[in-house]
Design an enzyme around this catalytic site. Sequence first.
Site, PDB file in Angstrom:
ATOM      1  N   ASN A  70      -5.137 -12.709  22.432  1.00 29.68           N
ATOM      2  CA  ASN A  70      -4.835 -11.299  22.801  1.00 29.68           C
ATOM      3  C   ASN A  70      -6.091 -11.263  23.878  1.00 29.68           C
ATOM      4  O   ASN A  70      -6.531 -10.327  24.009  1.00 29.68           O
ATOM      5  CB  ASN A  70      -4.971 -10.318  21.912  1.00 29.68           C
ATOM      6  CG  ASN A  70      -6.316 -10.120  21.220  1.00 29.68           C
ATOM      7  OD1 ASN A  70      -6.934 -11.043  20.663  1.00 29.68           O
ATOM      8  ND2 ASN A  70      -6.482  -8.934  20.478  1.00 29.68           N
TER       9      ASN A  70
ATOM     10  N   HIS B  47      -6.115 -11.641   7.489  1.00 26.49           N
ATOM     11  CA  HIS B  47      -6.851 -10.448   6.837  1.00 26.49           C
ATOM     12  C   HIS B  47      -6.086  -9.649   5.951  1.00 26.49           C
ATOM     13  O   HIS B  47      -5.791  -8.602   5.961  1.00 26.49           O
ATOM     14  CB  HIS B  47      -7.316  -9.740   8.179  1.00 26.49           C
ATOM     15  CG  HIS B  47      -6.406  -9.448   9.189  1.00 26.49           C
ATOM     16  ND1 HIS B  47      -5.197  -9.086   9.122  1.00 26.49           N
ATOM     17  CD2 HIS B  47      -6.523  -9.460  10.522  1.00 26.49           C
ATOM     18  CE1 HIS B  47      -4.526  -8.741  10.150  1.00 26.49           C
ATOM     19  NE2 HIS B  47      -5.477  -9.137  10.979  1.00 26.49           N
TER      20      HIS B  47
ATOM     21  N   ASP C 144     -12.515 -12.103  11.685  1.00 26.78           N
ATOM     22  CA  ASP C 144     -11.747 -10.966  12.762  1.00 26.78           C
ATOM     23  C   ASP C 144     -12.557 -10.389  13.569  1.00 26.78           C
ATOM     24  O   ASP C 144     -12.681  -9.247  14.034  1.00 26.78           O
ATOM     25  CB  ASP C 144     -10.744 -10.255  11.738  1.00 26.78           C
ATOM     26  CG  ASP C 144     -10.073  -9.379  12.866  1.00 26.78           C
ATOM     27  OD1 ASP C 144      -9.772  -9.853  14.031  1.00 26.78           O
ATOM     28  OD2 ASP C 144      -9.283  -8.426  12.304  1.00 26.78           O
TER      29      ASP C 144
ATOM     30  N   HIS D 292     -16.221  -4.286  20.558  1.00 28.84           N
ATOM     31  CA  HIS D 292     -15.975  -3.281  21.470  1.00 28.84           C
ATOM     32  C   HIS D 292     -17.293  -2.620  22.043  1.00 28.84           C
ATOM     33  O   HIS D 292     -18.179  -2.793  21.293  1.00 28.84           O
ATOM     34  CB  HIS D 292     -15.024  -2.275  20.676  1.00 28.84           C
ATOM     35  CG  HIS D 292     -13.634  -2.635  20.047  1.00 28.84           C
ATOM     36  ND1 HIS D 292     -12.785  -2.965  21.121  1.00 28.84           N
ATOM     37  CD2 HIS D 292     -13.142  -2.836  19.149  1.00 28.84           C
ATOM     38  CE1 HIS D 292     -11.474  -3.273  20.311  1.00 28.84           C
ATOM     39  NE2 HIS D 292     -11.841  -3.041  19.352  1.00 28.84           N
TER      40      HIS D 292
END
Length: 423
Positions: free
Chosen positions: A94, A231, A304, A308
Amino acid sequence: MSLLIKNGRIIDPKSAYDQIADLLVEGDKIVKIGPNLTAPKAEVIDATGLVVAPGLIDVHVHFREPGQTHKETIHTGAKAAAAGGFTTVVMMANTQPILSEAGVLKETLALAQKEAIHIKAVGSITQAFDGSNLTDFEALLEAGAVGFSDDGIPLTNAGVLRQALQKALKTNSLLSIHEEDPNLIGTLGVNDGEVAHQCGFTGAPTVSEYSMLARDAMIAYETGARLHLQHLSAGESVELVRFAKKLGAKITGEVTPQHFSITEQAVLEQGTNAKLNPPLRRQTDIEKIILGLQDGTIDIIATDHAPHTHEEKAVALQQAPSGMIGLETSLQLGLTHLVAPKHLTLMELLQKMTTNPADLYQFDAGYLAENGPADIVLFDSENDYQVAETFDSKATNSPFINQKVRGQVKYTICNGKIVYTQK
């Protein structure tokens, strides 16, 4: 370059070796493991009191390059990985643009090859995550993809997933999927329980995960393809994976350290840094996750790692993006919440962070043996320390800052070279 690691507790989950011994590295290979080794010209590392284990492997990271380098770059992600004891990682697709085309994937992997650790990548299952049109699996595999995932965007169309699994079977490749049905979710990132209701909104219920997981596990069973379930967070999901494995489905499951370490209450204490997809759940879910780790239902621990910026997280809970960084706290959380309370042995923890993830992708990694790769982590498994506010990652969005944890990475060695030394 030669390295001689002396007097460490060498643990190799693949062979079940667990002894105080020495380990000699020449070039990018381990050439000797045993007591009282000598090598006059080698650089010596005194590993007395330390564990010497295979370099850790994380099959689920987000390094944000290309397109989101304000959050993380491949270089800063690689530094964070090395600081956490990881010598191999698998990047998700992504990015911006999404890794749907062979050319973009090749360019991304060319950047990754410049780093000091092994960095792999998956291609996307569908074109630009559209959930409908499958990518050219053969072209992406030829360009270097190790598997396929639309992680972050669940495949709601069962027919598309079945087609993808049929294609994966034909190409002998692996699909890794994110199980959350958006049609059953109010606000992403927070469990639909007392915390969400206290905050005044409907969150993400566990049924959004385990209902989709049940569907997909059965489609994997029907097709005979390999499917990796990312996850897991709900206790019911663990039970379903256990059932599907007994049935004969070729599925594997992973859990993140955050999902076995803290509950939804962390959202009230840590705010948006504890907002994750899937969300933190309840203590009863953690108990079932631990049982799944103990009996082998859950094969792999993966971070994971999702960076940010501070500005992106410094907004109202409902508006903030989901995700947290995890590479630099993963081993410590396993030692703190699994090994210290004797849920898992140290050997069992390392198996889920080395051997099993290597087996998932058939990597020549995750073990210590003569003539094997010199990818090694040295860590203190006993000392307690407080997680710092600064990281080698470009980001700091962790709910574990200032928390006491056990264990500390001292050295990370990849391809026979020291790529991280604890400051």
